[in-house]
Design an enzyme around this catalytic site. Sequence first.
Site: not given
Ligand SMILES: NC(=O)c1ccc[n+]([C@@H]2O[C@H](COP(=O)([O-])OP(=O)(O)OC[C@H]3O[C@@H](n4cnc5c(N)ncnc54)[C@H](O)[C@@H]3O)[C@@H](O)[C@H]2O)c1
Length: 311
Positions: A16, A59-60, A146, A150, A189-190, A206
């Site tokens: 995303f 993979d990471i 989680y 972080k 939620v959206i 809630f």
């Molecule tokens: N979306 C939010 O509201 C939000 C809020 C706070 C923090 N974050 C952080 O921002 C970052 C991006 O979030 P997002 O919402 O885009 O999430 P997302 O799940 O859409 O993106 C994460 C991406 O990482 C990839 N991925 C997962 N595990 C993997 C692995 N082992 N190896 C390689 N790739 C892997 C997934 O395929 C995905 O494309 C994340 O670190 C998340 O924790 C997001």
Amino acid sequence: MSSSSKKVVVTGGAGFIGSHLVEELVNRGYDVFVYDNFSRGRRENLKNVEDKITIVNGDILEFDLLKDVIKDSQYVFHEVAVCANYCNAFPDASVSCNLQGTLNVIKASLEATVEKVMFSSSATVYGIPIYQPIDEQHPLNPITLYSISKLASEYYFRFFSQSGLKYIIFRNFTVYGIRQTSDEYYKPVIVEFFKKLLTRTKPVLFGDGSQSIDFVHVFDVVQANILGMESDIYNEVFNVGSQTSLSIKELLNLLKDITGIDIQPEYRKAQNIVQQRIANISKIREMLGYNPTVHIKDGIKDEVNYLSKRF
Ligand SMILES: NC(=O)c1ccc[n+]([C@@H]2O[C@H](COP(=O)([O-])OP(=O)(O)OC[C@H]3O[C@@H](n4cnc5c(N)ncnc54)[C@H](O)[C@@H]3O)[C@@H](O)[C@H]2O)c1
């Protein structure tokens, strides 16, 4: 060096936030590499730019491959993580994907003498807020696997700065926008409310639905990340939010207005949930010149348009 000769790696770049970041980097002329295992990310998210970027399916935890991709890059954005509910279901993943994954990015970036790494942390590191709006000095009290992963990752960045690593940590509040998806573990939620309205099912609120959230549009998260990368600032932590709040009930009413579907919610007893989490964004405004641009009503309208085509 002009941006066109600068190599940038986005881990999680098919997800995303990552895919929006990739688009903006391409628009700015960077040579962009996406590193993603496509567990949640989708190629479709990259369709506007796929002929201009390099996509590596990895993979990471595959350190040698990651190291190879990060080699010769100037900047790295680390977006890979598994979400809170996934960490609850598979605690090992909070250590392997989130923490070991971050350490792999740090080690590979140090070896490649990357100029700066931008890391997506989360406002959940603050735990249950003791004051609002929450600034970066707010006590840290992560209460989920989680958020523990972080915060531990943040400390790894700080530790390796002693070895010369330059980084910026972004504590994202609740990010929304197109390409946000829901699945078994992650239910924004959206998206969930939209699906309920579409299927004429009562959305659940809630308590009295007054819990309020700082929704920040993904374009503004991208703005923060690019400002961080292009600035001379490093080894800092910034909140990324909108410093505005919307209650869950207001959100539902907004979605009802936009879709024209009127369904009364079902009220359930409040569970143990954070009542309010609003960002204080003074620091990022002052130091990076960040300024949230997307009004919640416009952002949600766009997301509803996008979701209408998907469901
Ligand atoms: N979306 C939010 O509201 C939000 C809020 C706070 C923090 N974050 C952080 O921002 C970052 C991006 O979030 P997002 O919402 O885009 O999430 P997302 O799940 O859409 O993106 C994460 C991406 O990482 C990839 N991925 C997962 N595990 C993997 C692995 N082992 N190896 C390689 N790739 C892997 C997934 O395929 C995905 O494309 C994340 O670190 C998340 O924790 C997001």
